[in-house]
Enzyme design. Structure first.
Site, PDB file in Angstrom:
ATOM      1  N   ASP A 127       0.785  -1.237   0.000  1.00 12.75           N
ATOM      2  CA  ASP A 127       0.000   0.000   0.000  1.00 12.75           C
ATOM      3  C   ASP A 127       0.818   1.289   0.000  1.00 12.75           C
ATOM      4  OD1 ASP A 127      -2.308   1.404  -0.046  1.00 12.75           O
ATOM      5  OD2 ASP A 127      -3.006   0.847   1.936  1.00 12.75           O
ATOM      6  N   CYS A 187     -21.818  -2.153  -9.759  1.00 12.87           N
ATOM      7  CA  CYS A 187     -21.041  -1.291  -8.859  1.00 12.87           C
ATOM      8  C   CYS A 187     -21.242   0.182  -9.212  1.00 12.87           C
ATOM      9  CB  CYS A 187     -19.558  -1.656  -8.903  1.00 12.87           C
ATOM     10  SG  CYS A 187     -18.846  -1.765 -10.551  1.00 12.87           S
ATOM     11  N   CYS A 207     -15.797   9.716  -3.480  1.00 13.45           N
ATOM     12  CA  CYS A 207     -15.799   8.365  -2.905  1.00 13.45           C
ATOM     13  C   CYS A 207     -15.866   8.425  -1.368  1.00 13.45           C
ATOM     14  CB  CYS A 207     -14.542   7.618  -3.359  1.00 13.45           C
ATOM     15  SG  CYS A 207     -14.428   5.964  -2.655  1.00 13.45           S
ATOM     16  N   CYS A 241     -21.056  -6.839  -6.002  1.00 13.51           N
ATOM     17  CA  CYS A 241     -20.407  -7.499  -7.142  1.00 13.51           C
ATOM     18  C   CYS A 241     -20.770  -8.990  -7.199  1.00 13.51           C
ATOM     19  CB  CYS A 241     -18.886  -7.333  -7.035  1.00 13.51           C
ATOM     20  SG  CYS A 241     -18.013  -8.164  -8.376  1.00 13.51           S
TER      21      CYS A 241
HETATM   22  C1  B12 Z   1      -5.074   5.872  -3.499  1.00 19.00           C
HETATM   23  C2  B12 Z   1      -5.783   4.618  -3.030  1.00 19.00           C
HETATM   24  C3  B12 Z   1      -7.148   4.718  -2.736  1.00 19.00           C
HETATM   25  C4  B12 Z   1      -7.967   5.960  -3.097  1.00 19.00           C
HETATM   26  C5  B12 Z   1      -8.248   5.936  -4.614  1.00 19.00           C
HETATM   27  C6  B12 Z   1      -8.852   4.582  -5.091  1.00 19.00           C
HETATM   28  C7  B12 Z   1      -8.452   4.151  -6.491  1.00 19.00           C
HETATM   29  N1  B12 Z   1      -9.403   3.626  -7.241  1.00 19.00           N
HETATM   30  O1  B12 Z   1      -7.312   4.273  -6.884  1.00 19.00           O
HETATM   31  C8  B12 Z   1      -9.216   5.781  -2.164  1.00 19.00           C
HETATM   32  C9  B12 Z   1      -8.954   6.490  -0.849  1.00 19.00           C
HETATM   33  C10 B12 Z   1     -10.543   6.265  -2.739  1.00 19.00           C
HETATM   34  C11 B12 Z   1      -9.173   4.275  -1.917  1.00 19.00           C
HETATM   35  C12 B12 Z   1     -10.287   3.542  -1.551  1.00 19.00           C
HETATM   36  C13 B12 Z   1     -10.279   2.161  -1.356  1.00 19.00           C
HETATM   37  N2  B12 Z   1      -9.184   1.365  -1.312  1.00 19.00           N
HETATM   38 CO1  B12 Z   1      -7.390   1.972  -1.798  1.00 19.00          CO
HETATM   39  N3  B12 Z   1      -5.622   2.339  -2.383  1.00 19.00           N
HETATM   40  C14 B12 Z   1      -5.091   3.397  -2.894  1.00 19.00           C
HETATM   41  C15 B12 Z   1      -3.619   3.111  -3.266  1.00 19.00           C
HETATM   42  C16 B12 Z   1      -2.718   3.665  -2.140  1.00 19.00           C
HETATM   43  C17 B12 Z   1      -3.163   3.672  -4.609  1.00 19.00           C
HETATM   44  C18 B12 Z   1      -4.144   3.370  -5.756  1.00 19.00           C
HETATM   45  C19 B12 Z   1      -3.753   4.058  -7.034  1.00 19.00           C
HETATM   46  O2  B12 Z   1      -2.606   4.027  -7.411  1.00 19.00           O
HETATM   47  N4  B12 Z   1      -4.705   4.705  -7.723  1.00 19.00           N
HETATM   48  C20 B12 Z   1      -4.475   5.400  -8.956  1.00 19.00           C
HETATM   49  C21 B12 Z   1      -5.590   5.156  -9.959  1.00 19.00           C
HETATM   50  C22 B12 Z   1      -5.244   5.804 -11.275  1.00 19.00           C
HETATM   51  O3  B12 Z   1      -5.674   3.742 -10.085  1.00 19.00           O
HETATM   52  P1  B12 Z   1      -6.973   2.977 -10.545  1.00 19.00           P
HETATM   53  O4  B12 Z   1      -8.200   3.605  -9.972  1.00 19.00           O
HETATM   54  O5  B12 Z   1      -6.736   1.536 -10.226  1.00 19.00           O
HETATM   55  O6  B12 Z   1      -6.935   3.275 -12.089  1.00 19.00           O
HETATM   56  C23 B12 Z   1      -6.648   2.320 -13.079  1.00 19.00           C
HETATM   57  C24 B12 Z   1      -7.908   1.969 -13.847  1.00 19.00           C
HETATM   58  O7  B12 Z   1      -8.714   3.112 -13.901  1.00 19.00           O
HETATM   59  C25 B12 Z   1      -7.330   1.609 -15.185  1.00 19.00           C
HETATM   60  N5  B12 Z   1      -8.174   2.020 -16.298  1.00 19.00           N
HETATM   61  C26 B12 Z   1      -8.489   3.256 -16.679  1.00 19.00           C
HETATM   62  N6  B12 Z   1      -9.303   3.206 -17.751  1.00 19.00           N
HETATM   63  C27 B12 Z   1      -9.503   1.916 -18.042  1.00 19.00           C
HETATM   64  C28 B12 Z   1     -10.224   1.304 -19.036  1.00 19.00           C
HETATM   65  C29 B12 Z   1     -10.249  -0.095 -19.110  1.00 19.00           C
HETATM   66  C30 B12 Z   1     -11.028  -0.744 -20.173  1.00 19.00           C
HETATM   67  C31 B12 Z   1      -9.534  -0.861 -18.127  1.00 19.00           C
HETATM   68  C32 B12 Z   1      -9.570  -2.372 -18.151  1.00 19.00           C
HETATM   69  C33 B12 Z   1      -8.806  -0.220 -17.123  1.00 19.00           C
HETATM   70  C34 B12 Z   1      -8.796   1.159 -17.112  1.00 19.00           C
HETATM   71  O8  B12 Z   1      -6.058   2.277 -15.335  1.00 19.00           O
HETATM   72  C35 B12 Z   1      -5.738   2.947 -14.134  1.00 19.00           C
HETATM   73  C36 B12 Z   1      -4.247   2.773 -13.826  1.00 19.00           C
HETATM   74  O9  B12 Z   1      -3.898   1.420 -13.654  1.00 19.00           O
HETATM   75  C37 B12 Z   1      -3.607   1.534  -3.305  1.00 19.00           C
HETATM   76  C38 B12 Z   1      -2.272   0.873  -2.907  1.00 19.00           C
HETATM   77  C39 B12 Z   1      -1.262   0.981  -4.029  1.00 19.00           C
HETATM   78  N7  B12 Z   1      -0.083   1.477  -3.744  1.00 19.00           N
HETATM   79  O10 B12 Z   1      -1.558   0.618  -5.156  1.00 19.00           O
HETATM   80  C40 B12 Z   1      -4.777   1.160  -2.344  1.00 19.00           C
HETATM   81  C41 B12 Z   1      -5.660  -0.022  -2.743  1.00 19.00           C
HETATM   82  C42 B12 Z   1      -6.018   0.124  -4.196  1.00 19.00           C
HETATM   83  N8  B12 Z   1      -6.865   0.174  -1.948  1.00 19.00           N
HETATM   84  C43 B12 Z   1      -7.416  -0.918  -1.545  1.00 19.00           C
HETATM   85  C44 B12 Z   1      -8.655  -0.980  -0.849  1.00 19.00           C
HETATM   86  C45 B12 Z   1      -8.968  -2.286  -0.115  1.00 19.00           C
HETATM   87  C46 B12 Z   1      -9.536   0.120  -0.849  1.00 19.00           C
HETATM   88  C47 B12 Z   1     -11.013   0.136  -0.397  1.00 19.00           C
HETATM   89  C48 B12 Z   1     -11.778  -1.137  -0.722  1.00 19.00           C
HETATM   90  C49 B12 Z   1     -11.069   0.417   1.133  1.00 19.00           C
HETATM   91  C50 B12 Z   1     -12.474   0.589   1.674  1.00 19.00           C
HETATM   92  N9  B12 Z   1     -13.217  -0.481   1.886  1.00 19.00           N
HETATM   93  O11 B12 Z   1     -12.907   1.676   1.934  1.00 19.00           O
HETATM   94  C51 B12 Z   1     -11.548   1.371  -1.174  1.00 19.00           C
HETATM   95  C52 B12 Z   1     -12.093   0.964  -2.557  1.00 19.00           C
HETATM   96  C53 B12 Z   1     -12.658   2.115  -3.362  1.00 19.00           C
HETATM   97  C54 B12 Z   1     -12.688   1.774  -4.850  1.00 19.00           C
HETATM   98  N10 B12 Z   1     -13.861   1.513  -5.404  1.00 19.00           N
HETATM   99  O12 B12 Z   1     -11.611   1.728  -5.463  1.00 19.00           O
HETATM  100  C55 B12 Z   1      -6.638  -2.156  -2.011  1.00 19.00           C
HETATM  101  C56 B12 Z   1      -7.381  -2.812  -3.201  1.00 19.00           C
HETATM  102  C57 B12 Z   1      -7.266  -4.330  -3.229  1.00 19.00           C
HETATM  103  C58 B12 Z   1      -7.902  -4.901  -4.463  1.00 19.00           C
HETATM  104  N11 B12 Z   1      -8.333  -6.156  -4.361  1.00 19.00           N
HETATM  105  O13 B12 Z   1      -8.000  -4.281  -5.504  1.00 19.00           O
HETATM  106  C59 B12 Z   1      -5.229  -1.492  -2.372  1.00 19.00           C
HETATM  107  C60 B12 Z   1      -4.487  -2.187  -3.506  1.00 19.00           C
HETATM  108  C61 B12 Z   1      -4.389  -1.538  -1.064  1.00 19.00           C
HETATM  109  C62 B12 Z   1      -3.788  -2.927  -0.804  1.00 19.00           C
HETATM  110  N12 B12 Z   1      -2.465  -3.027  -0.740  1.00 19.00           N
HETATM  111  O14 B12 Z   1      -4.471  -3.918  -0.670  1.00 19.00           O
HETATM  112  N13 B12 Z   1      -7.932   3.765  -2.154  1.00 19.00           N
HETATM  113  S1  SF4 Z   2     -18.638  -7.692 -12.124  1.00 16.64           S
HETATM  114 FE1  SF4 Z   2     -18.247  -6.576 -10.186  1.00 16.64          FE
HETATM  115  S2  SF4 Z   2     -16.626  -5.101 -10.664  1.00 16.64           S
HETATM  116 FE2  SF4 Z   2     -17.438  -5.873 -12.630  1.00 16.64          FE
HETATM  117  S3  SF4 Z   2     -18.994  -4.367 -13.194  1.00 16.64           S
HETATM  118 FE3  SF4 Z   2     -20.065  -5.980 -12.045  1.00 16.64          FE
HETATM  119  S4  SF4 Z   2     -20.084  -5.266  -9.905  1.00 16.64           S
HETATM  120 FE4  SF4 Z   2     -18.554  -4.051 -11.012  1.00 16.64          FE
HETATM  121  S1  SF4 Z   3     -18.333   5.558  -2.603  1.00 11.19           S
HETATM  122 FE1  SF4 Z   3     -16.367   4.646  -3.266  1.00 11.19          FE
HETATM  123  S2  SF4 Z   3     -16.217   2.708  -2.157  1.00 11.19           S
HETATM  124 FE2  SF4 Z   3     -18.360   3.413  -1.972  1.00 11.19          FE
HETATM  125  S3  SF4 Z   3     -19.485   2.444  -3.645  1.00 11.19           S
HETATM  126 FE3  SF4 Z   3     -18.766   4.401  -4.434  1.00 11.19          FE
HETATM  127  S4  SF4 Z   3     -16.768   3.993  -5.376  1.00 11.19           S
HETATM  128 FE4  SF4 Z   3     -17.266   2.236  -4.085  1.00 11.19          FE
END
Ligand code: B12
Ligand code: SF4
Ligand code: SF4
Length: 304
Positions: A127, A187, A207, A241
């Protein structure tokens, strides 16, 4: 000489539910997506997300010695329904701090590797490092990134933490698995604040997880309306999900829910929590980072 299969077996023996190996850089368009995400302001006030952008998708920029990355998933799911009247705390905070649990399990993996090959060196991140853990997990074949942006681990669902171990030894890389979201949009439709602005794209500013955990200062009127009774974090986009309905199973690691009973409190009971009790309750918990004042802020916002 250790093989990829040995490395994965050692990880699974350690209790991880999935493990895979990736190259030290991402071959997908993740770097473009990440830059667009930051440009759109979707990182909210998490300024640290704007730093080390190049390293997040290519660890060689900072750790040139890395030859492969082991990515692991640790299941934290518990089949438990929240009782009526208690304030909602997300599942990932029902137990002890996952950063430490996953880190020490990975340390055990590294130590075992060193027994077989004394030249192996590694660096662990859970993380906190500048690494797109989800994108590396996908590239290592652990699962696919769902439209809610969480990685759905094949056969286990998304209630799994991720961890990475950078290694100085080359291992054969795994291949990504198929994205199985299909036409589903549950979702996106069920997110109460519209934070999933597009499939796979999350706007942290909306969020609930960001608002209750990371945001500093007071809530705006819009934000107050979005909170939906969540005191800490939010699980909605994962709980709806279908893959979690199908695959989520109880974790074998009881540390992930060791304080659940003490967290099931009514608003009145939470109001009675003193700062001293807060410190005791959240010792060795990820919630400790929130500090008492912000927990009070969240509480007052819900019961207003
Ligand atoms: C910042 C962060 C947050 C932020 C931003 C969330 C986010 N979506 O990034 C906030 C505070 C909101 C957050 C919330 C949560 N988090 Co958080 N967070 C992080 C952290 C530190 C960095 C994530 C990051 O780099 N984000 C940057 C953005 C750009 O990444 P992204 O959203 O994944 O974007 C990608 C996609 O959009 C994709 N994409 C874009 N367009 C398209 C189009 C297509 C077709 C496809 C396929 C993909 C795609 O490309 C992007 C880059 O890869 C990581 C740990 C880490 N170092 O990775 C944990 C992490 C992601 N979090 C985690 C968790 C558990 C949570 C929560 C569930 C906690 C909770 N219950 O409240 C929530 C989930 C919210 C959600 N729906 O995502 C886990 C996720 C585990 C998993 N199985 O995925 C992580 C990995 C921590 C860990 N080590 O376990 N988090
Ligand atoms: S399968 Fe899960 S992650 Fe994929 S669109 Fe449906 S609820 Fe979202
Ligand atoms: S508020 Fe964030 S964690 Fe809650 S359902 Fe929406 S995207 Fe997922």
């Amino acid at each position: 000489m250790l093989s990829s299969k040995d490395l994965i077996k050692i990880s699974l023996d350690q209790g991880f539910v999935a493990a895979g190996i990736s190259s030290p850089f991402l071959v997908t368009k993740s770097d473009v997506y990440l830059k667009n995400w930051i440009r759109s302001g979707y990182h909210a006030e998490m300024q640290w997300m704007t730093k080390n952008v190049e390293i997040r998708t290519n660890v060689l920029k900072y750790y040139p010695w890395v030859k492969s990355i082991l990515v692991v998933a640790d299941n934290y799911y518990l089949n438990h329904r929240r009782e009526k009247g208690v304030l909602k705390i997300s599942r990932y905070a029902w137990g002890s701090d996952y950063h430490k649990i996953v880190k020490y399990k990975l340390k055990d993996v590294l130590n075992k590797l060193k027994i077989s090959d004394s030249q192996i060196e590694g660096r662990i991140f859970v993380d906190t490092g500048p690494i797109l853990e989800k994108a590396f997990a996908v590239q290592a074949g652990l699962g696919w990134q769902g439209k809610n942006t969480n990685v759905v681990i094949k056969d286990f669902g998304s209630f799994c933490f991720l961890g990475v171990l950078l290694l100085n030894a080359p291992f054969e890389f795994n291949s990504p698995v198929k994205n199985r979201c299909g036409d589903c949009t549950s979702c996106i439709g069920d997110c109460p604040s519209g934070a999933l602005v597009n499939p796979y794209v999350l706007d942290s500013r909306r969020c609930i997880s960001y608002l209750t955990i990371e945001k500093r200062g007071e809530f705006s009127a819009d934000e107050l309306n979005w909170l939906s009774n969540w005191l800490y974090g939010c699980d909605i986009c994962q709980e709806v999900c279908p893959w979690n309905h199908k695959w989520a199973k109880n974790t074998g690691d009881t540390r992930y829910y060791d304080r659940l009973k003490q967290l099931e409190r009514s608003p009145k009971e939470w109001m009675g929590l003193t700062e001293h009790r807060f410190q005791e309750l959240f010792k060795r918990s990820a919630v400790k980072r929130l500090k008492f004042d912000r927990l009070r802020r969240n509480l007052l916002a819900i019961i207003r």
